[in-house]
Each structure stands twice: as structure tokens, then as C-alpha cells.
Motif scaffolding. Structure first.
Motif, short mmCIF file in Angstrom:
data_model
loop_
_atom_site.label_atom_id
_atom_site.label_comp_id
_atom_site.label_asym_id
_atom_site.label_seq_id
_atom_site.Cartn_x
_atom_site.Cartn_y
_atom_site.Cartn_z
N LEU A 1 -10.52 4.99 3.38
CA LEU A 1 -11.55 4.26 4.13
C LEU A 1 -10.92 3.16 4.98
CD1 LEU A 1 -14.33 4.04 1.38
CD2 LEU A 1 -14.06 5.74 3.21
N TRP A 2 -9.90 3.55 5.75
CA TRP A 2 -9.30 2.63 6.70
C TRP A 2 -8.76 3.42 7.89
CZ3 TRP A 2 -3.96 3.72 6.64
CH2 TRP A 2 -3.42 4.22 5.44
N SER A 3 -8.53 2.74 8.98
CA SER A 3 -8.13 3.38 10.23
C SER A 3 -6.65 3.74 10.21
CB SER A 3 -8.41 2.43 11.40
OG SER A 3 -7.73 2.83 12.57
N ILE A 4 -6.30 4.80 10.90
CA ILE A 4 -4.89 5.20 11.02
C ILE A 4 -4.06 4.09 11.65
CG2 ILE A 4 -5.18 6.34 13.26
CD1 ILE A 4 -3.18 8.47 12.26
N ASP A 5 -4.66 3.27 12.51
CA ASP A 5 -3.93 2.17 13.15
C ASP A 5 -3.53 1.08 12.16
OD1 ASP A 5 -3.93 2.84 16.07
OD2 ASP A 5 -6.08 2.95 15.71
N GLU A 6 -4.08 1.11 10.96
CA GLU A 6 -3.76 0.11 9.95
C GLU A 6 -2.50 0.43 9.15
OE1 GLU A 6 -7.16 -1.53 7.63
OE2 GLU A 6 -8.36 -0.09 8.80
N TRP A 7 -1.83 1.53 9.47
CA TRP A 7 -0.67 1.92 8.67
C TRP A 7 0.37 0.81 8.55
CZ3 TRP A 7 0.85 4.35 4.79
CH2 TRP A 7 0.44 5.64 4.47
N PRO A 8 0.82 0.18 9.64
CA PRO A 8 1.83 -0.89 9.47
C PRO A 8 1.34 -2.02 8.57
CG PRO A 8 1.74 -0.18 11.76
CD PRO A 8 0.56 0.47 11.07
N ALA A 9 0.06 -2.36 8.68
CA ALA A 9 -0.49 -3.43 7.84
C ALA A 9 -0.52 -3.01 6.38
CB ALA A 9 -1.90 -3.79 8.32
N LYS A 10 -0.81 -1.72 6.10
CA LYS A 10 -0.85 -1.24 4.73
C LYS A 10 0.55 -1.31 4.09
CE LYS A 10 -5.17 -0.34 4.14
NZ LYS A 10 -5.96 -1.03 3.09
N VAL A 11 1.57 -0.92 4.85
CA VAL A 11 2.94 -1.05 4.34
C VAL A 11 3.26 -2.53 4.12
CG1 VAL A 11 5.37 -0.68 4.89
CG2 VAL A 11 3.69 1.10 5.40
N GLY A 12 2.81 -3.38 5.03
CA GLY A 12 3.05 -4.81 4.91
C GLY A 12 2.40 -5.42 3.69
N GLU A 13 1.24 -4.92 3.28
CA GLU A 13 0.56 -5.41 2.09
C GLU A 13 1.44 -5.25 0.85
OE1 GLU A 13 -3.20 -3.58 1.47
OE2 GLU A 13 -4.04 -4.26 3.38
N ILE A 14 2.16 -4.14 0.78
CA ILE A 14 3.01 -3.89 -0.37
C ILE A 14 4.30 -4.69 -0.26
CG2 ILE A 14 4.21 -2.12 -1.70
CD1 ILE A 14 1.10 -2.09 -1.79
N ARG A 15 4.87 -4.78 0.93
CA ARG A 15 6.07 -5.61 1.11
C ARG A 15 5.81 -7.06 0.70
NH1 ARG A 15 6.98 -3.78 6.64
NH2 ARG A 15 8.31 -1.95 6.67
#
Length: 311
Positions: free
Chosen positions: A87-101
Motif C-alpha cells: 500500500l505504497w507508491s513505486i516512487d517510494e522505493w528509495p525512501a523505503k530503503v532509507g527507512e531501514i538504513r
């Protein structure tokens, strides 16, 4: 060659680990710690990857860190399918990786990412390019899921199956190739990225597609492959012969191997999502497979110094 071992697959997804049997994640954490230690002892040069989170959840990672899991792994992996299940946009991928970093001092790999052709093959082809543009450079390893569509006769690894509606049927349309091996538009869309975005392809027991898959991946220029060796399958007749064949065929690639799926007779409950009755047995399986397919290299002999007096 095997460059990495992945400890379980999507542990925070109830289709792969039953949270009702492990509500505090203590069983999973203990199993992961034991497996990480066993893999490190078998070959310290093999990268240990924490099974890809799905959903991507920093809170889940903090719970595992509090139980010592981060000391047993070298990499944290995430999975994402924003055009199909998340339930999130494909454009959020860099932000999703950043959340874990932001919450862990480890490299973050994307060990499964994909777009189904359930609604449109053109959308899938666009999704390949969009994903590559968003993630290449953001993660040291990226694996597109998958090379082949899942055959309808095999069934998807999920709990509720047809009751999930289109969410279930999307499982069968994730490949760059159709079930019969014919190419989709996404295959040529993927080709320019093959060296930087690897492929995740699960091979079933005695999978008839193995040799063909290797030829296609070599033609595409794929360098990194992710696959699995099933702990449950290891109890089948002739399991080691099949594992040997699979790993020999994948030898040309830098391969990440996932060890997953509880044998029914070794689980707290008789299901592949169950925590094992004895976590040390899973750890031993991991160590045995690493010793067999990624044996520790002998240290080079040091030159013997000869003193002038001895000479």
C-alpha cells in the motif's frame, strides 16, 4: 559460486512464519542467531542475509535487534511489490530503503522486487524500467522476481489462496517469461539492467526449467542470482542429488541461496510456516549446506623463513 546465504524468507509475512506460534519473535530470533553463528563457523567469507522483510517494517527490525539478531547477520534484506500487494507508491522505493538504513548499521539489499503482468504486460515492462531507475545505486544487490511465471498447477505459497482474489492470482504472472517459456515485453525491458539487477528464481524440486533458465540468464548477461534450498525438501528421497545438480548449474553466477521452509515433522505444528521444534536442527542444516556448496578455502601456506645460520 555462493556469495551469500539468506536466513529464511519473509519472516514477518504469515505465509512464511506463523506469528501465532511466535508472537514475541523470540523463536525466530533464536533460530536466526544460531543459524548465523553456524554459517559463520562453516565459512566466514559467506555473507549472512536476514530474510527479506515483507512488509518493510523498521519496528520489526528493532524487535529482532533487541534479541541479538543483528550480531548474527551481515546484511538486512527487504522485499517490495508496490504495484501489486503493498500500500505504497513505486516512487517510494528509495525512501523505503532509507527507512531501514536509518535503524540498522548494515547494508540493505532488495532481494525481491517485481511487477505482475496480471493486468497488463505493458505495465510490467514499464515497471522493470521504473524499478531499475529507482533502485540501482540505492542497494548493493537487487533481485527482480522472477524469470518465469509460476505454473498454475503448482500453487502459490500463501495461506488463503483463491480466497485472496486477484491478490492470489497475481502470484502467477510475475515472470519475464510465461509459464511455457515464451517471452513477455518485460524480458527485453529487463535486458539492459541485467548486470546490475539480478534475478530471483525459485526452482521447485527437480524443476524441469533449470537448464533452460541458466541458458537464458547467461544470454541476458545476469551476474547475480537468488534461489532457494528447502529444508523441508532435504528429507525427500534423493534430495542431495537434486541440490547438487541445482547448485552446479548455477555455478556461473554469484548466487544468494535462501534456506527456508520447516519440514512438517520437525515443526511445532506440521506446517512449513511453523517454528522448528529444535532450532539447532535448522542451524545444522544451514551449516551443512554451506560446507557442501561454499566450503571454506584453506589459508595459503606462509613462506618458511630460513635463517642465515641454518642456510
Amino acid at each position: 559460486m555462493i556469495e551469500a546465504v539468506k536466513i529464511w524468507n519473509e519472516p514477518n509475512n504469515k505465509s512464511h512464519w506463523d506469528p501465532n506460534l511466535d508472537p514475541e519473535w523470540s523463536l525466530f530470533a533464536n533460530m536466526t542467531c544460531l543459524a548465523g553463528q553456524a554459517i559463520g563457523e562453516a565459512n566466514p567469507d559467506v555473507t549472512r542475509v536476514l530474510g527479506g522483510m515483507s512488509p518493510i517494517d523498521p519496528g520489526f527490525l528493532r524487535r529482532l535487534e533487541a534479541r541479538g539478531v543483528m550480531e548474527a547477520v551481515d546484511v538486512v534484506a527487504v522485499h517490495g511489490f508496490p504495484l501489486d500487494w503493498n500500500l505504497w507508491s513505486i516512487d517510494e522505493w528509495p525512501a523505503k530503503v532509507g527507512e531501514i538504513r536509518a535503524v540498522v548499521d548494515k547494508p540493505v539489499w532488495v532481494t525481491e522486487v517485481g511487477v505482475s503482468a496480471f493486468g497488463s504486460e505493458e505495465v510490467q515492462a514499464w515497471g522493470v524500467k521504473k524499478t531499475a531507475d529507482l533502485l540501482i545505486g540505492q542497494a548493493p544487490r537487487i533481485f527482480w522476481y522472477s524469470l518465469y511465471d509460476l505454473p498454475q498447477a503448482w500453487g502459490a505459497t500463501t495461506r488463503h489462496k483463491e480466497a485472496e482474489g486477484s491478490s492470489y492470482y497475481r502470484h502467477f504472472h510475475m515472470g519475464l517469461l510465461r509459464e511455457d517459456g515464451s517471452p513477455k515485453a518485460a524480458l527485453e525491458a529487463y535486458r539492459p539492467y541485467a548486470a546490475d539487477m539480478g534475478l530471483c528464481q525459485w526452482f521447485h524440486y527437480h524443476d524441469h526449467r533449470l537448464d533452460e533458465a541458466v541458458g537464458i540468464m547467461r544470454d541476458l548477461g545476469v551476474r547475480h542470482v537468488r534461489t532457494g534450498i528447502s529444508w523441508a525438501d532435504s528429507f525427500r528421497e534423493g534430495a542431495l542429488e537434486w541440490f547438487d545438480r541445482q547448485m552446479e548449474a548455477l555455478a556461473p553466477f554469484d548466487t544468494t541461496v535462501t534456506f527456508c521452509f520447516t519440514p512438517e515433522h520437525r515443526g511445532v505444528e506440521p506446517h512449513h510456516t511453523s517454528p522448528p521444534q529444535v532450532a539447532e536442527e535448522y542451524a545444522q542444516f544451514c551449516a551443512d549446506m554451506v560446507s557442501r556448496y561454499a566450503p571454506r578455502r584453506a589459508a595459503p601456506a606462509l613462506p618458511v623463513e630460513v635463517s642465515e645460520e641454518a642456510a
